[in-house]
Design an enzyme around this catalytic site. Structure first.
Site, PDB file in Angstrom:
ATOM      1  N   GLY A  86       0.801  -1.221   0.000  1.00  0.00           N
ATOM      2  CA  GLY A  86       0.000   0.000   0.000  1.00  0.00           C
ATOM      3  C   GLY A  86       0.831   1.266   0.000  1.00  0.00           C
ATOM      4  O   GLY A  86       0.319   2.354   0.254  1.00  0.00           O
ATOM      5  N   LYS A  87       2.119   1.142  -0.320  1.00  0.00           N
ATOM      6  CA  LYS A  87       3.001   2.315  -0.319  1.00  0.00           C
ATOM      7  C   LYS A  87       3.011   3.030  -1.666  1.00  0.00           C
ATOM      8  O   LYS A  87       3.359   4.205  -1.748  1.00  0.00           O
ATOM      9  CB  LYS A  87       4.421   1.887   0.069  1.00  0.00           C
ATOM     10  CG  LYS A  87       4.502   1.294   1.471  1.00  0.00           C
ATOM     11  CD  LYS A  87       5.860   0.691   1.763  1.00  0.00           C
ATOM     12  CE  LYS A  87       5.889   0.040   3.149  1.00  0.00           C
ATOM     13  NZ  LYS A  87       7.167  -0.628   3.434  1.00  0.00           N
ATOM     14  N   VAL A  88       2.642   2.306  -2.704  1.00  0.00           N
ATOM     15  CA  VAL A  88       2.441   2.857  -4.045  1.00  0.00           C
ATOM     16  C   VAL A  88       1.055   2.412  -4.497  1.00  0.00           C
ATOM     17  O   VAL A  88       0.699   1.238  -4.354  1.00  0.00           O
ATOM     18  CB  VAL A  88       3.512   2.353  -5.034  1.00  0.00           C
ATOM     19  CG1 VAL A  88       3.218   2.837  -6.446  1.00  0.00           C
ATOM     20  CG2 VAL A  88       4.907   2.816  -4.596  1.00  0.00           C
TER      21      VAL A  88
END
Length: 317
Positions: free
Chosen positions: A280-282
């Site tokens: 969920g970081k990109v």
């Protein structure tokens, strides 16, 4: 297969600028050349949008090279809004403002260099008098001045700006102070400046680094931004801290990575940006590209092309 995806030859007689070359990379195939062309296209779109906050992360070693000038110019031209880096960026930016580093090779006789009081950083030679001594002199003077003025607690981005005030326009930190670009150092004791802070604190026990203030600023930046973008050089704590904070807003909208590491050992430095999607970081729909190459070659090409195409990035508000 689509007709507009045909591999096209580069005609060098029609290439008149770095930006022309980068644009041609989009259709050349050529493995990493195509990735570089994609990165250039993404960066052009990012910088043309006023609402995108651009985060940049990098390790300190490149500040010992001529890439210091490229990063400085990225700040100067408005291409970067936030920097996350390591303590050595403080070290090398201060040292190179007042002293010289020298060209060497990876194959120097390190025992001989030790006898001559010369450090080796890859193929860069750093005389000891150009590093520890000058950093101690400058940093201790700045810390004493801050303390006398009643400043006994500050974040790393505030310290970065105070350091920048004591440097000149050749430095990254001077331009960050001038442009209001925060430089956040999540591991501030891991370097020469950090050691000087630790020494100062032995005699001034009430002097503190306020790391929570750094995290509060990052929180405000990621949650207040309409869109966020990342320019990631290398890996380590700088890359992770950038990605980590952006997960709390659902991930980055754009991401470009330049790395020479591989992902086969599970390291963060070599991990493709696709892996960051799983955390969920990109964002799933984010435009992203990873370039496997050496930053001292890749970054100047990208920034030179952007400058020729776009000039200075002006942001309102």
């Amino acid at each position: 297969m689509k007709k507009n995806n045909i591999v096209k030859d580069i005609d060098v007689t029609t290439i008149n600028s770095v930006s022309d070359l980068l644009k041609s990379f989009l259709s050349v195939g050529g493995f990493m050349a195509q990735h570089l062309g994609k990165a250039y296209a993404i960066l052009r779109d990012i910088l043309s949008k006023n609402e995108v906050t651009v985060f940049m992360s990098f390790p300190a070693d490149i500040v010992a090279t001529g890439l210091r000038g490229v990063i400085r110019d990225m700040v100067k031209l408005g291409y970067v809004d936030v920097i996350i880096t390591t303590c050595g960026t403080w070290d090398h930016d201060i040292a190179r403002t007042f002293k010289e580093y020298y060209l060497g090779s990876f194959f120097e006789d390190d025992k001989m260099l030790a006898d001559k009081n010369i450090h080796r950083l890859g193929n860069i030679l750093v005389p000891r008098d150009s590093y520890g001594k000058i950093i101690e002199e400058k940093v201790q003077a700045i810390l004493r001045k801050l303390y006398r003025n009643g400043i006994k607690s500050l974040s790393t981005y505030e310290l970065s700006w105070y350091l920048g005030e004591s440097l000149d326009k050749s430095s990254i930190l001077w331009w960050c102070k001038s442009k209001g670009v925060p430089v956040i150092v999540p591991a501030p004791y891991d370097g020469a400046v950090g050691s000087q802070i630790w020494i100062f604190q032995q005699f001034h026990r009430d002097f503190k680094l306020d790391l929570k203030a750094d995290e509060d600023l990052l929180s405000d930046l990621v949650f207040d931004s309409k869109e966020t973008a990342a320019v990631i050089v290398g890996g380590g704590v700088s890359k992770h801290h950038l990605l980590w904070w952006n997960q709390f807003r659902g991930g980055l909208d754009y991401a470009i990575q330049i790395t020479s590491a591989v992902e086969l050992d599970g390291s963060l430095s070599g991990a493709r940006l696709d892996e960051a999607i799983s955390w969920g970081k990109v964002k799933k729909e984010a435009r992203n590209v990873s370039i496997w190459g050496e930053a001292s070659v890749i970054l100047p090409l990208l920034v030179s092309g952007l400058y020729r195409d776009m000039g200075v990035r002006e942001k309102s508000g």
